[in-house]
Design an enzyme around this catalytic site. Structure first.
Site, short mmCIF file in Angstrom:
data_model
loop_
_atom_site.label_atom_id
_atom_site.label_comp_id
_atom_site.label_asym_id
_atom_site.label_seq_id
_atom_site.Cartn_x
_atom_site.Cartn_y
_atom_site.Cartn_z
N GLY A 170 31.34 18.51 44.11
CA GLY A 170 32.62 19.57 43.69
C GLY A 170 32.89 20.36 44.72
N ASP A 178 20.10 18.38 50.90
CA ASP A 178 20.34 19.62 50.39
C ASP A 178 19.51 20.66 50.52
OD1 ASP A 178 22.79 18.96 49.63
OD2 ASP A 178 22.58 18.96 47.39
N GLY A 188 34.55 25.65 45.17
CA GLY A 188 34.67 24.57 46.06
C GLY A 188 34.28 25.24 47.51
N ASP A 221 19.81 14.07 41.78
CA ASP A 221 21.08 13.92 42.54
C ASP A 221 20.76 14.33 44.15
OD1 ASP A 221 21.04 16.42 41.19
OD2 ASP A 221 22.69 17.20 42.68
N LYS A 265 30.59 19.79 53.72
CA LYS A 265 30.33 20.68 52.46
C LYS A 265 31.05 22.32 52.57
CE LYS A 265 25.69 22.07 50.44
NZ LYS A 265 24.31 21.39 50.59
N ARG A 297 28.04 17.27 57.90
CA ARG A 297 26.48 16.94 57.83
C ARG A 297 26.51 15.33 58.14
NH1 ARG A 297 23.83 18.15 52.20
NH2 ARG A 297 25.06 16.62 51.43
P1 AMP Z 1 23.84 21.45 44.91
O1 AMP Z 1 23.27 22.67 44.44
O2 AMP Z 1 24.64 21.64 46.38
O3 AMP Z 1 23.27 20.19 45.01
O4 AMP Z 1 25.11 21.00 43.85
C1 AMP Z 1 24.88 20.62 42.60
C2 AMP Z 1 26.31 20.56 42.12
O5 AMP Z 1 27.09 21.52 41.77
C3 AMP Z 1 27.26 19.48 42.91
O6 AMP Z 1 27.94 18.66 41.94
C4 AMP Z 1 27.94 20.49 43.74
O7 AMP Z 1 29.19 19.75 44.09
C5 AMP Z 1 28.28 21.36 42.75
N1 AMP Z 1 28.74 22.68 43.17
C6 AMP Z 1 27.85 23.62 44.04
N2 AMP Z 1 28.53 24.60 44.35
C7 AMP Z 1 29.77 24.72 44.10
C8 AMP Z 1 30.79 25.29 44.26
N3 AMP Z 1 31.03 26.52 44.96
N4 AMP Z 1 32.09 24.95 43.80
C9 AMP Z 1 32.27 23.26 43.24
N5 AMP Z 1 31.00 22.80 43.02
C10 AMP Z 1 29.86 23.19 43.23
MG MG Z 2 23.05 18.27 45.78
#
Ligand code: AMP
Ligand code: MG
Length: 497
Positions: free
Chosen positions: A87, A262, A121, A252, A108, A176
């Site tokens: 995302g 992560d 994002g 994931d 990221k 990363r």
């Molecule tokens: P993570 O916690 O980084 O593993 O993210 C889990 C999911 O949420 C993934 O699909 C990320 O891309 C999405 N995500 C986390 N933070 C954001 C953000 N600020 N904007 C868009 N997507 C996000």
């Molecule tokens: Mg993740």
């Protein structure tokens, strides 16, 4: 500056969206991992130039490649999300070395993608520096991990909740490096498309990158699954041995490579307690320290489910094959964990007084279990206690016994343990010091140095990074880094930031 390839973008159409980063106002490097950059053969000077900043912050795309947001599904705290994906991240491409092995370079915080759902994002500077620090500490501890190449500030602020209040914080982009970004969730996504050809292509791609020998196996997909079970068993065993709690072991966030990925709400345990949870969102304690082996098994079962049609056309036969592999997990985990713990306790060169012809890998395991139980009962700091054991081997029990409220119980345990430690005490103690860290990234210090760094003061961060990337070398002036958090403080970690 970067010669990148884009095999994922080319070969796995259907598992990504071609996408570009969203430019930021004023990109500037906050930290560059020069050691990693040199290892990768990247031009350090170039990375430090404005052109380098621009690529690392996403303002310029690397030449000649299609950058993509990767698609994947995920089981978040057990609940299935079919369409997760990057995302706020972007795969720039792959760095290919002379032997042909490839590493992903990924951003990221690079702006909203079609997978963004509600998010902005973006990423905040503090959490991206946190990923840098903890990843490098893990690497120095010898634990397989994705690594941060750089963190670039965006020159923009974003809104985040801090101490219960929504406030402006500095934005950042993390660059990363990973063996790949294939996850259990990637296979779940491919499976859900119902496209067998795509599913097979993903499997071939994963085999080529992570276990090329599997291509020649009778059942390559099953050999890949076996490989993932193996690398994850040893990864989680190593986490357990250093007291690491990942915090969001969703499917994931479980890699096919066996690398840690992560660093959201992760943390290292202070006092030994299997129920330890740090993450503010982990209300039920699903991802508690002691649950991690069970959770990874569960995630691997989800991978097996997603791969079933690849194992055999006959579902019963496929289930039987998958179960056969999954059943090997406890033994593989136990053997990796036991090897790591025996090294920590100086029992790795066989157990003194034991039958030398016996190769029973569980020799000494009851002594290990009893020490953990004692640490748990008396709330003893896990890392400090293990490090202090080498002093006991050298003849000075005080540093270890003084950590216990009832030292007599420790004395009784130590007598049993020392009877198993070999003759060559000084060499054994030295070896123990090379596997029991003094400096781990303890949360209260991590928070402190990141807060200072967010205000532009980097000295504390630099000093702390130097300590945790040389975790076994005791250095004067760093006593504070080796101490647990003051009792009164109950740390919580936050993710999604
Ligand atoms: P993570 O916690 O980084 O593993 O993210 C889990 C999911 O949420 C993934 O699909 C990320 O891309 C999405 N995500 C986390 N933070 C954001 C953000 N600020 N904007 C868009 N997507 C996000
Ligand atoms: Mg993740």
């Amino acid at each position: 500056m970067f010669a990148l390839d884009d095999s994922f973008a080319r070969e796995l159409v259907g598992l990504h969206q071609p996408w570009r980063a969203e430019p930021v106002a004023d990109p500037s490097l906050v930290i560059l991992n020069e050691e990693l950059a040199s290892e990768l053969g990247l031009d350090v000077e170039g990375l430090r130039s404005p052109a380098g900043d621009s690529i690392l912050a996403g303002n310029d795309a690397p030449a000649g490649v299609t950058t993509v947001a990767q698609a994947y599904s995920g089981q978040l705290f057990g609940g299935y999300s079919p369409r997760l994906g990057d995302g706020r991240a972007l795969l720039l491409g792959e760095i290919v070395d002379d032997e042909g092995s490839r590493l992903d370079l990924h951003l990221k915080g690079s702006g909203r993608t079609p997978f963004a759902r509600g998010g902005d994002g973006r990423a905040a500077l503090g959490p991206m520096l946190r990923e840098y620090v903890i990843g490098e500490a893990m690497h120095a501890l010898g634990i397989r991990t994705t690594r941060a190449l750089a963190v670039a500030a965006t020159g923009e602020t974003i809104l985040r909740e801090v101490d219960g209040r929504v406030t402006d914080v500095p934005g950042a982009v993390l660059a990363r490096v990973a063996s790949s970004h294939l996850r259990v969730g990637t296979f779940q996504f491919a499976s859900a498309t119902g496209d067998r050809e795509l599913h097979g292509r993903l499997t071939g791609y994963a085999i080529a990158r992570h276990t090329p020998d599997a291509a020649g196996a009778d059942n390559p997909a099953l050999a890949l699954f076996d490989h993932v079970v193996d690398v994850q068993a040893s990864l989680v065993a190593r986490w357990m041995a250093v007291g690491f709690i990942h915090g969001v072991m969703n499917t994931d966030n479980t890699t096919i490579s066996g690398e840690t990925i992560d660093y959201g709400p992760c943390a290292f345990m202070d006092a030994y307690d299997p129920t330890t949870v740090f993450s503010s969102i982990d209300h039920g304690g699903r991802y508690a320290y002691g649950n991690q082996p069970a959770i990874i098994t569960w995630n691997l079962a989800r991978l097996a489910e997603a791969m079933l049609p690849l194992f055999d056309d006959d579902t019963d036969a496929a289930v039987e094959s998958a179960s056969g592999v999954l059943q090997t997990f406890p033994e593989r985990f136990q053997s990796a964990w036991s090897a790591a713990m025996r090294a920590k306790l100086g029992l790795d060169a066989g157990v003194a007084g034991g039958d030398p012809s016996s190769s029973d890998p569980s020799n000494g395991d009851d002594v290990i279990g009893d020490l953990l139980a004692l640490m748990g009962e008396q709330r003893v700091d896990y890392t400090m206690c293990l490090r202090a054991l080498s002093s006991v081997v050298r003849g000075d029990a005080e540093p270890a016994r003084s950590l216990f409220t009832e030292p007599e119980a420790f004395d009784a345990w130590a007598a049993r343990w020392l009877a198993l430690v070999g003759e060559d005490r000084s060499a054994i103690a030295d070896r123990m010091d090379r596997v029991n860290p003094i400096y781990i990234p303890r949360n209260h210090i991590v928070e402190e140095v990141l807060t200072a760094a967010s205000w532009g003061d980097h000295d504390a961060l630099d000093d702390f990074l130097d300590a945790v990337t040389h975790p076994f070398e005791q250095r004067p002036g760093r006593e504070r880094y080796a101490q647990p958090a003051p009792d009164a403080v109950d740390y919580r970690t936050f993710c999604g930031t």
